[in-house]
Write a protein that holds these residues in place. Structure first.
Motif, PDB file in Angstrom:
ATOM      1  N   ALA B  90      -0.784  -6.826   6.197  1.00  0.00           N
ATOM      2  CA  ALA B  90      -0.263  -7.006   4.830  1.00  0.00           C
ATOM      3  C   ALA B  90      -1.291  -6.560   3.801  1.00  0.00           C
ATOM      4  CB  ALA B  90       0.121  -8.466   4.612  1.00  0.00           C
ATOM      5  N   ILE B  91      -2.532  -6.964   3.985  1.00  0.00           N
ATOM      6  CA  ILE B  91      -3.557  -6.642   2.986  1.00  0.00           C
ATOM      7  C   ILE B  91      -3.832  -5.141   2.952  1.00  0.00           C
ATOM      8  CG2 ILE B  91      -5.982  -6.965   2.385  1.00  0.00           C
ATOM      9  CD1 ILE B  91      -5.695  -9.816   3.554  1.00  0.00           C
ATOM     10  N   LEU B  96      -2.886   0.246   0.453  1.00  0.00           N
ATOM     11  CA  LEU B  96      -2.661   1.691   0.566  1.00  0.00           C
ATOM     12  C   LEU B  96      -1.307   2.127   0.023  1.00  0.00           C
ATOM     13  CD1 LEU B  96      -4.156   2.268   4.119  1.00  0.00           C
ATOM     14  CD2 LEU B  96      -5.207   2.762   1.923  1.00  0.00           C
ATOM     15  N   LEU B  97      -0.404   1.185  -0.145  1.00  0.00           N
ATOM     16  CA  LEU B  97       0.948   1.543  -0.572  1.00  0.00           C
ATOM     17  C   LEU B  97       0.995   2.277  -1.922  1.00  0.00           C
ATOM     18  CD1 LEU B  97       3.686   1.313   0.700  1.00  0.00           C
ATOM     19  CD2 LEU B  97       4.078  -0.784  -0.579  1.00  0.00           C
ATOM     20  N   PRO B  98       0.140   1.920  -2.893  1.00  0.00           N
ATOM     21  CA  PRO B  98       0.184   2.659  -4.164  1.00  0.00           C
ATOM     22  C   PRO B  98      -0.033   4.156  -4.016  1.00  0.00           C
ATOM     23  CG  PRO B  98      -1.057   0.647  -4.456  1.00  0.00           C
ATOM     24  CD  PRO B  98      -0.751   0.759  -2.993  1.00  0.00           C
ATOM     25  N   VAL B  99      -0.796   4.559  -3.009  1.00  0.00           N
ATOM     26  CA  VAL B  99      -1.018   6.001  -2.809  1.00  0.00           C
ATOM     27  C   VAL B  99       0.305   6.656  -2.442  1.00  0.00           C
ATOM     28  CG1 VAL B  99      -2.290   7.698  -1.485  1.00  0.00           C
ATOM     29  CG2 VAL B  99      -3.368   5.532  -2.081  1.00  0.00           C
ATOM     30  N   GLY B 121      -4.645   0.084  -6.154  1.00  0.00           N
ATOM     31  CA  GLY B 121      -4.908  -0.299  -4.766  1.00  0.00           C
ATOM     32  C   GLY B 121      -5.831  -1.503  -4.694  1.00  0.00           C
ATOM     33  N   LEU B 122      -6.864  -1.493  -5.513  1.00  0.00           N
ATOM     34  CA  LEU B 122      -7.779  -2.635  -5.547  1.00  0.00           C
ATOM     35  C   LEU B 122      -7.040  -3.891  -6.017  1.00  0.00           C
ATOM     36  CD1 LEU B 122     -10.667  -3.766  -5.358  1.00  0.00           C
ATOM     37  CD2 LEU B 122     -10.979  -3.126  -7.744  1.00  0.00           C
ATOM     38  N   VAL B 126      -6.548  -7.352  -3.967  1.00  0.00           N
ATOM     39  CA  VAL B 126      -7.000  -8.624  -4.543  1.00  0.00           C
ATOM     40  C   VAL B 126      -5.870  -9.648  -4.544  1.00  0.00           C
ATOM     41  CG1 VAL B 126      -7.631  -9.688  -6.738  1.00  0.00           C
ATOM     42  CG2 VAL B 126      -8.880  -7.706  -5.949  1.00  0.00           C
ATOM     43  N   VAL B 127      -4.701  -9.222  -5.009  1.00  0.00           N
ATOM     44  CA  VAL B 127      -3.593 -10.170  -5.124  1.00  0.00           C
ATOM     45  C   VAL B 127      -3.101 -10.591  -3.742  1.00  0.00           C
ATOM     46  CG1 VAL B 127      -1.331 -10.563  -6.139  1.00  0.00           C
ATOM     47  CG2 VAL B 127      -2.964  -9.160  -7.324  1.00  0.00           C
ATOM     48  N   MET B 128      -3.062  -9.631  -2.818  1.00  0.00           N
ATOM     49  CA  MET B 128      -2.602 -10.003  -1.479  1.00  0.00           C
ATOM     50  C   MET B 128      -3.611 -10.926  -0.797  1.00  0.00           C
ATOM     51  SD  MET B 128      -0.103  -9.855   0.502  1.00  0.00           S
ATOM     52  CE  MET B 128       1.015  -8.499   0.313  1.00  0.00           C
ATOM     53  N   CYS B 129      -4.897 -10.658  -1.005  1.00  0.00           N
ATOM     54  CA  CYS B 129      -5.917 -11.562  -0.456  1.00  0.00           C
ATOM     55  C   CYS B 129      -5.755 -12.954  -1.055  1.00  0.00           C
ATOM     56  CB  CYS B 129      -7.320 -11.029  -0.748  1.00  0.00           C
ATOM     57  SG  CYS B 129      -7.832  -9.776   0.409  1.00  0.00           S
ATOM     58  N   ALA B 130      -5.413 -12.999  -2.340  1.00  0.00           N
ATOM     59  CA  ALA B 130      -5.223 -14.301  -2.985  1.00  0.00           C
ATOM     60  C   ALA B 130      -4.049 -15.047  -2.373  1.00  0.00           C
ATOM     61  CB  ALA B 130      -5.015 -14.118  -4.482  1.00  0.00           C
TER      62      ALA B 130
END
Lengths: 323, 816
Positions: B90-91, B96-99, B121-122, B126-130
């Protein structure tokens, strides 16, 4: 005809011990008339190698049921009437000096039996109550450095009177956790009482003529207990148990939730209940059905109505169905 | 799965067997923090984004999905285990999905600069890690990463929203750190050992070392800072590389040409240097667009009178590039394609328009039509007076022209920036009321041209980069529709002696000029009568004619009138297709035939599709030249109409009540036309709503039959799913805390004994597949099929709804 919410319709692979179970059930139902639900739970407790605590008023058949269990399993029955002056040695046994042989001899206490009835256990001092710890948990006692094994089918039925609290010593949580469940027998329904009265006219109990028969010997009981411990519990049901236990630990009114030992006991009782229903796997109904007596003996906290708390706990976890 | 759960909730436990540290549970504090940082970044991108819709949609997706993951982690279903086990996927996937999304967006004509894509991407990582904040590494990365994002946003964006969000983030971060601190204190007091999941010292040293090595290697291998800079800023512009989606440039680039910020500093002053250019003049543009007339213009008249000095210097150039013709031929031939190796690129911008679009900007007007050519008569018209007033320290040239249709309380403002347009004429929007050019406070800088356009005389052209502010006072078309405005035309049939020069007779002659038609015009008149029959005279007839032209005729730039055509309008009306100047000529002729004074206007059409949200302005190119028509409503005021399909008419300025009224009328008219269809749809919807349980049940049952084919296991599951759906349809679904057997056994009362036995068998079989999946199912397929059919038939909607209304059974039995 009505389908019981908890009855199994089909037992696809009948157990080879089914006859023994049916006889046991019949014997206990004969001893305690009109209390099928209680008998089922007592049987589940017996098959799950658990100990039983009756919390009820005098004269409701606690001792009768305990005696019937002892007779039915064909083992040695012992009874201890707990009083404040009862000493630990009176329960576990003690060494006595034999002047003839000039040696100490061990006199076995009531725990050296197959079924022990500890009547009004809350009247015994905490010291005496604690003497039962090792016996109940490990099925052995240690006296003067010597360890003595108890019967493998050692089964404690303790009773306590919830009304008369003067001179009583409430059981500590550590000891309560050693009981598998706490049951209340309650008054029988009027029809059952009519049958009971009729049966005792003439001095003989016509309803339970076979009450003194041994329906299963201790060795068979052990086999049955081993068999019950192999009843399947699926991953989803195990997770359901864990979730329920987690809820008991975080409930706002519960100060002492279910311990891992309690969780294991809950699973064993559910396995036994599944087997008694003719199934070789546990379903969430089993967990829910035995939740009340299993939780009531071990949940501590600032609450008065145990069933209500149990209901809340069961209501806060989803039953696994498709997941 | 006990193991997974233990790993999630692992950690020291308190006296009540509860985990001591809330950080080990899925929690939303960190996710909220990270989302705030993401929102800050979105706000920073707001000003630079090309498409607001894409920005908002992407923001919702990028920041919303981690919340779904977070919620999934709090559930007690298998979904939580899936979400937790798939944390790594998921992370990294979300990072990478924005690319991938950028590739798709660029294909659709939108997109972001590469550095923005990297930042997104960053932000995603960050949000997925959160969302996985119960994992210690994730929560640490989320905190550090979100701080970086907010710092970046503050540095690059001056928007106040960014600072507000950053302040909010700061407060939240402060609270978050305090909570973490106290948790650390508790951990220190309770636990004898603190597990460090990340060796801090080694990690920092390692990262710094790796950075130094990479930088050294890059510098050494590339050999120069400039090259490295270009490598790191591949889209910055200013060198060979050019990226359409670059946010800004180094030294040059689109932003400078667009004169986004300080174009007013290039105000028109006498000392301005006018650079001669080979860019097309207005007439060149018309010829490029529509082709050349078969015969050259009769004469070319310079519209600008130059001072002798300037004329001397620039005489030849001006004659070539700034000639303002007074004829517009409606008969044209497409130029032969020149065999040139043209580069396929957009033509240079003529104008930038800041304001509402669509917008018609008139540069020339014609009043006389001979069937082939439009021209303007030599008669000098009487134009409204021009006055220069000072408003809030700024000089405004006002056109004193008020009539009863003017909405004096409404003023629309817009600005026109001259880029490559070389003309002295002010591109005039409809209902022009005042003009402002910075520091130009002299009235004699402006005058009227003979054809009724404001110009800046005595100069070669309005200087490039001039920013001209315009104000318009729109006509109230609603009041115009309510009366026959032609009654207000000044008409003097009998010319009184000695009154030739009077204003009334002059206006009368003007109206006559704008009503004159070529001789051959039978079709025109016939069609006009046909289209306006039954419609009250006035603006509604004008709208009817325009509407018929727009609806029934096709805009085709190639469909030109024959060279020998005596009346191009007749030909156009017969052929049904043509370019915009034929539409405009036809509209003018049709309206004139019905007594409405019209004139042809040519100029630019600011197309809404060319609105650039980034710069807030609309680019007008050479290919945006356009011809349309204007209708005189009172002898003085002219209202723009747009007969050419594909070009939007000037937006009508309406009050809210008028808008509502118009919308209501339009809706009613639309509904009347489609009454049968609407009644059918409504009836279907109502029937579908009242019978929703029936048809949904049939749909579910059909699904049950489809899904139930195959193994006995699948059939049993499908049947149970059907029962669950039915209970949901009845409005009383099985409470999630109630077991399957308890719930459905409650519904068996009243069923025949045999059915109940089969239902019991069904429940046992279902329990076996649900809770003893490894045990073989001994139910033979025919028996299972029969059980399923019986159950599906017996536990119908009526039974489920009847029983569930009586209330549910408590979970515990009294026996306990």
């Amino acid at each position: 005809m009505k389908i019981s919410p908890t009855a199994s319709a089909v037992a696809e692979t009948p157990c080879r011990h089914q006859d023994a179970i049916d006889k046991l059930r019949k014997a206990l139902n004969g001893a305690l008339i009109g209390k099928n639900d209680v008998v089922e739970l007592v049987l589940a407790c017996l098959l799950a190698r658990g100990h039983l605590l009756f919390d009820d008023l005098p004269g409701l058949g606690k001792t009768t049921l305990a005696k019937a269990v002892a007779k039915a399993v064909g083992g040695v029955f012992a009874r201890v009437q707990c009083t404040p002056d009862l000493l630990p040695g009176d329960v576990t046994g003690f060494n006595i000096f034999n002047q003839k042989t000039r040696e100490f001899e061990f006199r076995e206490g009531p725990v050296f039996s197959d079924v022990l009835l500890a009547d009004e256990i809350n009247r015994a001092t905490p010291r005496t109550q604690s003497a039962l710890f090792e016996a109940m948990a490990e099925r052995q006692v240690t006296i003067d450095g010597n360890t003595y094994s108890l019967s493998k089918s050692f089964f404690v039925i303790a009773t306590q009177n919830p009304v008369e609290s003067h001179g009583a010593y409430p059981l500590p949580e550590a000891q309560l956790d050693r009981f598998a469940m706490k049951l209340r027998i309650g008054y029988p329904d009027p029809r059952s009482e009519l049958d009971m009265l009729a049966a005792h006219i003439g001095g003989a109990n016509k309803i339970r003529p076979e009450q003194d028969e041994v329906v299963i010997d201790p060795a068979q009981l052990q086999q049955l207990q081993d068999h019950v411990s192999g009843v399947a519990v699926s991953e989803s049901v195990r997770q359901y148990l864990i979730d329920l236990a987690t809820v008991t630990r975080s409930h706002r009114e519960v100060s002492l939730g279910v311990s891992p030992r309690g969780l294991l006991t809950w699973q064993r009782i559910a396995q036994a209940r599944a087997h008694l229903q003719g199934r070789d796997f546990v379903i969430p109904d089993d967990i829910q059905h035995v939740a009340g007596p299993v939780l009531e003996v071990r949940l501590a906290g600032d609450f008065e109505e145990g069933p209500k708390i149990t209901e809340e706990i069961l209501s806060s976890v989803s039953v696994p169905v498709f997941g | 799965m006990a193991g997974t759960s233990t790993s999630i909730f692992s950690g020291p436990v308190g006296p009540n067997n509860q985990p001591l540290f809330e950080v080990n549970r899925p929690e939303f504090g960190t996710l909220l923090l990270a989302t705030t940082s993401g929102l800050t970044l979105v706000a920073a991108k707001f000003a630079d984004s090309r498409s607001l819709a894409v920005l908002i949609l992407c923001g919702l997706i990028w920041l919303g999905f981690p919340w779904l993951v977070g919620f999934a982690l709090t559930t007690d279903t298998r979904l939580r285990r899936w979400a937790d086990n798939g944390a790594t996927i998921a992370i990294f996937g979300w990072t990478l999905l924005p690319v991938l999304a950028e590739a798709v967006l660029r294909g659709l004509g939108s997109g972001d600069a590469p550095e923005i894509v990297m930042l997104v991407g960053l932000q995603n990582s960050v949000v997925m890690c959160a969302a996985y904040a119960h994992r210690r590494r994730c929560v640490q990365f989320a905190a550090v990463g979100s701080s970086f994002l907010v710092l970046y946003a503050i540095v690059v964006s001056p928007e106040p929203e960014v600072f507000v969000l950053a302040g909010l983030f700061g407060m939240m971060m402060l609270w978050w750190l305090m909570v973490r601190y106290w948790e650390q204190i508790r951990r220190t007091h309770v636990a004898s050992r603190i597990d460090r999941c990340l060796p801090v010292r080694t990690s920092v040293l390692g990262l710094v070392g790796a950075g130094v090595v990479i930088a050294s290697a890059t510098l050494w291998t590339t050999g120069g800072a400039t090259y490295v800079l270009r490598g790191f800023m591949p889209t910055s512009g200013g060198d060979d590389a050019y990226d359409e989606f670059a946010r800004s440039g180094v030294g040059d680039g689109d932003a400078l040409v667009a004169a986004n910020n300080d174009a007013m500093s290039f105000g028109p002053v006498e000392s301005d240097l006018f650079i001669e250019s080979d860019k097309p003049s207005l007439y060149d543009m018309f010829n490029d667009m529509y082709g050349e007339p078969p015969t050259p213009p009769k004469k070319r008249v310079r519209a600008i009178g130059l001072s002798p000095g300037k004329l001397k210097v620039t005489h030849q150039k001006i004659a070539k590039t700034q000639g303002g013709g007074r004829e517009f031929s409606a008969v044209r031939r497409r130029q032969k394609k020149r065999d040139r190796n043209l580069i396929d690129r957009k033509s240079a911008a003529m104008l930038f328009v800041v304001g509402d679009v669509p917008l018609h900007l008139a540069l020339e007007r014609y009043d006389t039509f001979d069937g082939r050519e439009w021209s303007h008569s030599d008669a000098v018209g009487r134009h409204p007076t021009l006055t220069m007033n000072d408003e809030e320290g700024r000089p405004w040239l006002h056109i004193v022209q008020v009539n009863e249709y003017t909405q004096t309380e409404v003023t629309d403002k817009l600005a026109v920036k001259f880029i490559n347009l070389k003309t002295t004429r002010v591109p005039s929007p409809p209902y022009l009321e005042s003009v402002h050019v910075d520091k130009v406070d002299r009235r004699d800088f402006f005058s009227w041209t003979a054809d009724g356009v404001i110009e800046m005389p005595d100069r070669d052209q309005i200087p490039e980069l001039t920013v001209m502010h315009l104000q318009t006072q729109p006509i109230n078309l609603t009041s115009l529709r309510q009366s026959d405005f032609t009654q207000k035309y000044p008409r003097i049939r009998s010319k009184p002696k000695g009154s030739d020069d009077s204003a009334a007779s002059e206006l009368s002659r003007l109206i006559d000029r704008h009503l004159s038609l070529p001789r051959v015009g039978e079709i025109t008149e016939k069609l006009a009568k046909e289209w306006t029959s039954g419609i009250p005279r006035g603006w509604r007839q004008v709208e009817a004619i325009v509407g018929r032209l727009r609806d029934e005729y096709e805009h085709d730039r190639e469909a030109m009138a024959p060279i020998d055509s005596e009346n191009v309008v007749e030909h156009f009306l017969k052929s049904g297709r043509g370019p915009d100047y034929l539409f405009a000529s036809a509209a003018a002729s049709l309206l004139r035939s019905q007594g409405y004074a019209t004139r042809l206007a040519s100029g630019f059409y600011a197309h809404p599709e060319k609105f650039d949200r980034l710069s807030g302005q609309t680019t007008v190119h050479a290919e945006d030249v356009h011809v349309w028509c204007e209708v005189c409503v009172d002898g003085v005021s002219w209202v723009t109409i747009e007969p050419t399909p594909g070009y939007l008419p000037p937006p009508e300025d309406l009050t809210l009540a008028q808008r509502i009224s118009l919308a209501w009328d339009a809706t009613l008219a639309w509904a009347k036309q489609r009454a049968a269809l609407i009644a059918g749809v409504l009836g279907t919807v109502i029937a579908a709503w009242f019978l929703r349980t029936a048809w949904l049940d049939r749909m579910f049952t059909a699904f049950f039959w489809l899904a139930g084919h195959g193994s006995a296991r699948r059939r049993l599951r499908a049947t149970l799913q059907l029962l669950e759906w039915r209970a949901w349809l009845c409005g009383c679904p099985r409470p999630p805390r109630m077991t399957v057997r308890r719930f459905y056994a409650d519904h068996c009362a009243g069923l025949p004994d045999e059915t109940r036995v089969q239902l019991g068998e069904f429940l046992t079989a279902v329990e076996r597949i649900l809770y003893a999946p490894n045990s073989p199912t001994s139910n033979s397929s025919p028996r299972t099929s029969q059980l399923c059919k019986t159950t599906a038939r017996a536990l119908g909607r009526s039974l489920l709804s009847r029983r569930t209304q009586s209330g549910s059974t408590p979970l515990l039995t009294d026996g306990a």
